[in-house]
Design a protein around this motif. Structure first.
Motif, PDB file in Angstrom:
ATOM      1  N   ILE A   9       0.990  -1.155   0.008  1.00 15.56           N
ATOM      2  CA  ILE A   9       0.016  -0.147   0.002  1.00 15.56           C
ATOM      3  C   ILE A   9       0.930   1.170   0.057  1.00 15.56           C
ATOM      4  O   ILE A   9       0.448   2.189  -0.558  1.00 15.56           O
ATOM      5  N   GLN A  10       1.907   1.284   0.545  1.00 19.01           N
ATOM      6  CA  GLN A  10       3.054   2.352   0.438  1.00 19.01           C
ATOM      7  C   GLN A  10       3.206   3.089  -0.881  1.00 19.01           C
ATOM      8  O   GLN A  10       3.336   4.252  -0.736  1.00 19.01           O
ATOM      9  N   HIS A  11       3.115   2.292  -1.934  1.00 17.91           N
ATOM     10  CA  HIS A  11       3.373   2.732  -3.288  1.00 17.91           C
ATOM     11  C   HIS A  11       2.305   3.602  -3.549  1.00 17.91           C
ATOM     12  O   HIS A  11       2.441   4.859  -4.066  1.00 17.91           O
ATOM     13  N   GLN A  12       1.063   3.227  -3.390  1.00 17.19           N
ATOM     14  CA  GLN A  12      -0.033   4.101  -3.824  1.00 17.19           C
ATOM     15  C   GLN A  12      -0.114   5.453  -2.743  1.00 17.19           C
ATOM     16  O   GLN A  12      -0.712   6.476  -3.310  1.00 17.19           O
ATOM     17  N   THR A  13       0.245   5.154  -1.559  1.00 14.42           N
ATOM     18  CA  THR A  13       0.260   6.211  -0.637  1.00 14.42           C
ATOM     19  C   THR A  13       1.298   7.253  -0.908  1.00 14.42           C
ATOM     20  O   THR A  13       0.733   8.397  -0.874  1.00 14.42           O
ATOM     21  N   ALA A  14       2.100   6.880  -1.377  1.00 15.41           N
ATOM     22  CA  ALA A  14       3.124   7.753  -1.928  1.00 15.41           C
ATOM     23  C   ALA A  14       2.626   8.635  -3.072  1.00 15.41           C
ATOM     24  O   ALA A  14       2.786   9.938  -3.108  1.00 15.41           O
ATOM     25  N   GLN A  16      -0.406   9.213  -4.056  1.00 17.81           N
ATOM     26  CA  GLN A  16      -1.477   9.871  -3.536  1.00 17.81           C
ATOM     27  C   GLN A  16      -1.050  11.225  -2.693  1.00 17.81           C
ATOM     28  O   GLN A  16      -1.691  12.291  -2.673  1.00 17.81           O
ATOM     29  N   ASN A  17       0.057  11.071  -2.013  1.00 22.23           N
ATOM     30  CA  ASN A  17       0.574  12.214  -1.518  1.00 22.23           C
ATOM     31  C   ASN A  17       1.427  13.091  -2.145  1.00 22.23           C
ATOM     32  O   ASN A  17       2.142  13.926  -1.665  1.00 22.23           O
ATOM     33  N   LYS A  74      -0.095  10.880   9.927  1.00 19.24           N
ATOM     34  CA  LYS A  74      -0.943   9.747   9.213  1.00 19.24           C
ATOM     35  C   LYS A  74      -1.298   8.762  10.390  1.00 19.24           C
ATOM     36  O   LYS A  74      -0.406   8.200  10.967  1.00 19.24           O
TER      37      LYS A  74
END
Length: 129
Positions: A9-14, A16-17, A74
């Motif tokens: 999920i950290q890939h999508q979070t990065a 999105q941010n 977060k």
């Protein structure tokens, strides 16, 4: 440049941010991402702090440190399993198995080998702690 693990999920979070895709490097394994940070190929590796602590506990000489993201920035997320939405029977079975396992002596002993403390486990079992 940050490292992420493929499929986490950290890939999508990065993204999105606002982290541009060209500033994200995807690795297949935790070891690959950690090695890239140690070698200076990337500046940081975004993943789960407790997993990092467990990894580093097994490698005390690694030139790495865990930097926690403040909850005010977060809110931490608990782990999860991904299942097909329509498979309620499988979800109930997994929930039942997890209820029987999580917090037991065996679970705590096993997780301590990865750097998780009883307090870490208690926080997952009672997120309001």
């Amino acid at each position: 440049m940050i490292a992420v693990i493929s499929g986490q999920i950290q890939h999508q979070t990065a993204l999105q941010n606002g982290v541009p895709p060209e500033r994200i490097r995807i690795f297949a394994t935790q070891a690959g991402a950690a090695d890239a940070v140690a070698a200076g190929v990337v500046h940081a590796y975004a993943s789960v702090a407790m997993a990092h602590r467990g990894y580093l506990a097994q490698r005390p000489d690694a030139p790495l440190a865990v930097i926690d993201v403040p909850a005010a920035e977060k809110e931490p997320a608990a782990g999860a399993f991904a299942l097909a939405k329509g498979d309620a029977a499988l979800r109930r079975r997994i929930d039942s198995c997890l209820e029987d396992l999580l917090g037991t002596s065996w679970h705590r002993d096993m997780m301590s080998g990865y750097g998780f403390s009883d307090t870490d486990i208690d926080c997952l079992l009672s997120p309001t702690l």
